[in-house]
Design an enzyme around this catalytic site. Sequence first.
Site, PDB file in Angstrom:
ATOM      1  N   LYS A   1       0.859  -1.182   0.000  1.00  0.00           N
ATOM      2  CA  LYS A   1       0.000   0.000   0.000  1.00  0.00           C
ATOM      3  C   LYS A   1       0.892   1.229   0.000  1.00  0.00           C
ATOM      4  CE  LYS A   1      -4.500   0.864   0.109  1.00  0.00           C
ATOM      5  NZ  LYS A   1      -5.551   0.142  -0.625  1.00  0.00           N
TER       6      LYS A   1
ATOM      7  N   ASP B   1      -6.774   4.500  -4.800  1.00  0.00           N
ATOM      8  CA  ASP B   1      -7.494   4.381  -3.539  1.00  0.00           C
ATOM      9  C   ASP B   1      -8.187   5.727  -3.348  1.00  0.00           C
ATOM     10  OD1 ASP B   1      -7.743   2.450  -1.088  1.00  0.00           O
ATOM     11  OD2 ASP B   1      -7.311   4.378  -0.153  1.00  0.00           O
TER      12      ASP B   1
END
Length: 448
Positions: free
Chosen positions: A128, A168
Amino acid sequence: MLNNEYVKRVYAQVEKRDGDQPEFLQAVREVFETLEPVVEKHPEYEANGVLERMVEPERAIKFRVAWVDDKGKTQVNRGYRIEFNSAIGPYKGGLRFHPTVTESVVKFLGFEQILKNSLTGLPMGGGKGGSDFDPRGRSDGEVMRFCQAFMTELQRHIGQFTDVPAGDINVGAREIGYLFGQYKRIRNEYSGVLTGKGLEFGGSLARTEATGYGLCYYTAAAMRTLRNDSFEGKTTVVSGSGNVAIFATEKAQELGAKVVTCSDSNGYIYDSEGIKLDVVKDIKLGHRGRIKEYADRVPGAEYHEGGKGIWTVPCDIALPCATQNEIDGESAAMLVKNGCTVVCEGANMPSTPEAIEAYQKAGVLYGPAKAANAGGVAVSGLEMSQNSYRLSWTFEEVDGKLKDIMEDIVANSLAAAKEYGHEGDLMVGANAAGFVKVANAMVAQGIC
């Protein structure tokens, strides 16, 4: 509560090392509390230090992002990429641009991503990244210059066989386009290094819709399997108004639900007649407006400042699709009091531990984020496959594969829950099923 000595020892080590990272600690503890029966059945995990290795990223990258705004002033943000675990494939996970992004937030997201990616059945490891940059109110030129500066550093750490980022929160088609363009310019190569790309340059049909659609496919399968029930006629509360919320609303409506809310960081709207999705799409996808506009355009709709009140709206199903920890214990109790019997998570870790406890005590069907919102990364994995083959599948082909993946996640979670003594528990099942696949790969590959 943690009871297993091995699990307790590793968690204490995490607390000592990362005590200043509350989101990461929350994510680790939630997983660890459900893994004790798994660890007890597999002593080889302790012998090979699987838990110790799984909570420590293989690589944590933090960097400066310096860029110039429209006034010619230099701005400096922080950039992050946590490459957490590559046991079953290249690191895979989104980039988030938001003022709340810290190392703790990126680490919790990366840790969750390990298990989420494992659940899809596709060969993807967990990672991430992101930045505390806020694109809201910035011009396209400023967003482009930030993305170019961000990718100038990130490009040295990623690649189609190494680490494949995606979008995201606040990283959509515009941002992915700018990031991909800069990667291509610097590296002089055209590869599937990012997912969520435009259809003109390697993107996949159904990727935009994937997380929201997948959430509803998961919820529908869980309701059918555990309750012999469906979305048909159910009043549904959805939080958020980004891609996940919009397309969860769209699919829930297709499946017969009446969705009555959506929200943004300023407040929420309530429409007792059902959300007019064309209006929301125009506001949010058309000109990046605020959800308050909805009440000005739709007669009878109500706008309420602040986001917490959305969980006081009576409903049968709640689909939190905004951000982490948006539902606390008090909000969860209010949902239960007002008749909610199903909570499935479209955002990452939107429920606090107290909220999850309230769901479980009330017998709510609870679908945890790492399983329920895996549709986005699943279709990102399918985009990677299409890029490798140098071909494109139709919307129907991708959507069909997505539906199959989400239904398999429900089935595999329930099978794992039964195997480890928690029949019907989707949270235990998701953690166990995702973990065992990665743990076995780690043991097979030796200490590394």
